[in-house]
Write a protein that holds these residues in place. Structure first.
Motif: not given
Length: 186
Positions: A152-157, A168-175, A82-86
């Motif tokens: 997906v779009g403006t602030n979501q990839s 590491p960037e995926y380790a805390d990904a929310t199900q 998301n836009a916050n990098g989460e």
């Protein structure tokens, strides 16, 4: 009277000649520009001909994609940022599909008195598409079969993998869906 008629006729001929010459001038100037572009292209091709490859990494990548995704039951791991990098993730059967993909042609070519015209065709659901649904994707949960859709779009990839990610960037990904990566591990 004859002099006036002759003078009017000459004026009409002069007008037509100027009009025709102007039209020819426009065509010939466009023709000269097209000729200049073609000559430039021909010179570039002579001086820098296209190389020949004995091996294509692009073709290999496409074939690897076919080998990876051409298997029934293959799971995909879709990580959404998301836009916050989460990050969050879904585990899906197969690949996510853009909503603008169709199994039938979306247009047909008809003949008319004006030549050929392209006519829109309805989609599988009997409605017409505006073409704006290409940023929406759908698929089905890996274990429950539940329908899932995301945009997906403006602030979501989104990032697509054929296996769960341990970086590491995926380790805390929310199900985000019913199935976790642990549910299908093994």
């Amino acid at each position: 009277m004859k002099v006036m008629a002759r003078s009017a006729l000459v004026s009409v001929w002069v007008f037509l000649a100027v009009f025709v010459l102007a039209a020819c001038e426009d065509d010939s100037s466009q023709s000269r520009e097209n000729d200049a572009k073609q000559k430039s292209y021909d010179l570039l091709v002579r001086n820098q001909p296209a190389g020949r490859m004995a091996y294509s990494p692009t073709r290999e990548a496409i074939n690897e994609w076919v080998r990876t995704w051409g298997k029934r039951g293959k799971l995909s791991y879709v990580y959404i940022q998301n836009a916050n990098g989460e990050y969050g993730y879904f585990v899906m059967k197969g690949l996510p599909v853009p909503r603008c993909k169709m199994l039938t042609p979306t247009e047909r070519v008809d003949s008319s008195s004006n030549g050929k015209v392209v006519v829109s065709q309805p989609g599988m659901d009997g409605t017409y598409d505006s073409g704006s649904t290409c940023s929406a994707y759908y698929g089905f949960d890996a274990t429950t079969g539940a329908y899932m859709e995301f945009t997906v779009g403006t602030n979501q990839s989104f990032f697509l993998f054929d296996q769960p990610m341990t970086m590491p960037e995926y380790a805390d990904a929310t199900q985000l869906g019913p199935t976790s990566a642990e549910d299908v591990a093994g």
